[in-house]
Scaffold this active site. Structure first.
Site, PDB file in Angstrom:
ATOM      1  N   GLU A   1       0.872  -1.174   0.000  1.00  0.00           N
ATOM      2  CA  GLU A   1       0.000   0.000   0.000  1.00  0.00           C
ATOM      3  C   GLU A   1       0.907   1.221   0.000  1.00  0.00           C
ATOM      4  O   GLU A   1       1.502   1.576   1.013  1.00  0.00           O
ATOM      5  CB  GLU A   1      -0.900  -0.003   1.237  1.00  0.00           C
TER       6      GLU A   1
ATOM      7  N   ARG B   1       1.661  10.100   0.794  1.00  0.00           N
ATOM      8  CA  ARG B   1       2.276  11.073   1.697  1.00  0.00           C
ATOM      9  C   ARG B   1       3.496  11.723   1.058  1.00  0.00           C
ATOM     10  O   ARG B   1       4.074  12.651   1.635  1.00  0.00           O
ATOM     11  CB  ARG B   1       2.675  10.388   3.011  1.00  0.00           C
TER      12      ARG B   1
ATOM     13  N   LYS C   1     -11.248   0.082   6.854  1.00  0.00           N
ATOM     14  CA  LYS C   1      -9.997   0.238   7.584  1.00  0.00           C
ATOM     15  C   LYS C   1     -10.318   0.789   8.973  1.00  0.00           C
ATOM     16  O   LYS C   1     -11.095   1.742   9.099  1.00  0.00           O
ATOM     17  CB  LYS C   1      -9.090   1.200   6.815  1.00  0.00           C
TER      18      LYS C   1
END
Length: 208
Positions: free
Chosen positions: A40, A44, A128
């Site tokens: 994943e 960022r 999540k």
């Protein structure tokens, strides 16, 4: 095996922060060699789309997704780069809808009953749970299993080799997200042997 099966069969989803695209391919190969063929790649860093593209094109054995996706534009960037799934820290209808439009599995963040109900209303059954260590961890997810029997969780945040087994023992947890095998310092140092070894140790710990 379809994308969802590949995502959940790994049981561990490395959450990756990569600053330099040159690290993308060796990192992906280290994860595959360590027995975790999933990454994943978080949005960022500005390098994220190029990292996804490099992994998807050069290491076809790995299932590559995009994480920390905050808006529909990032969904498009991820999809165009070759991402096969989208992970978001929270539930945002525009992100979910765009991911569906692009044919991608989407796993939005949802930790409260209201957020989980919103995800169910959007036709989702996997969310999540982030940050897991802040929102009650194992006990909270176990309790949410009673009213939300059809929902599966991917706890992320505070998950480590020390508590990995506790999370995966829950019947409503299908996988966990973690960074301990892909620490940014290891990636920046190019220590992909360590990444491979930590990944292998994690896989071995849940096989026993």
């Amino acid at each position: 095996m379809d994308t969802l099966e590949r995502l959940t069969s790994a049981r561990i989803i490395p959450v990756v922060v990569v600053d330099d695209v040159a690290h993308a391919v060796p990192l992906a190969r280290a994860l595959v060699a360590g027995g975790i063929p999933v990454a994943e790649v978080t949005f960022r860093t500005a390098a994220a789309p190029d990292v996804i593209r490099a992994m998807a094109q050069e290491v076809p054995e790995i299932l590559v997704g995009a994480g920390t996706v905050l808006n529909a534009g990032q969904v498009d960037q991820a999809a165009d780069a070759g991402a096969q799934f989208i992970v978001s820290p929270g539930f945002l209808p525009s992100v979910v809808e765009r991911a569906k439009e692009r044919g991608l599995i989407v796993v939005p963040g949802a930790v409260t009953p209201s957020e989980i109900m919103a995800a169910l209303e959007a036709g989702l059954s996997i969310v999540k749970f982030f940050p897991a260590n802040v929102y009650g961890g194992v006990d909270a997810i176990a309790a949410l299993g009673a009213p939300f029997g059809g929902v599966k969780f991917v706890p992320t945040g505070g998950v480590s080799s020390a508590n990995l087994g506790e999370y995966l023992a829950l019947p409503n947890v299908i996988a966990v997200g973690g960074t301990w095998m892909v620490k940014p310092a290891l990636i920046r140092a190019g220590d992909f042997v360590a990444v491979e070894n930590l990944s292998r140790e994690a896989v071995a710990s849940i096989a026993n």
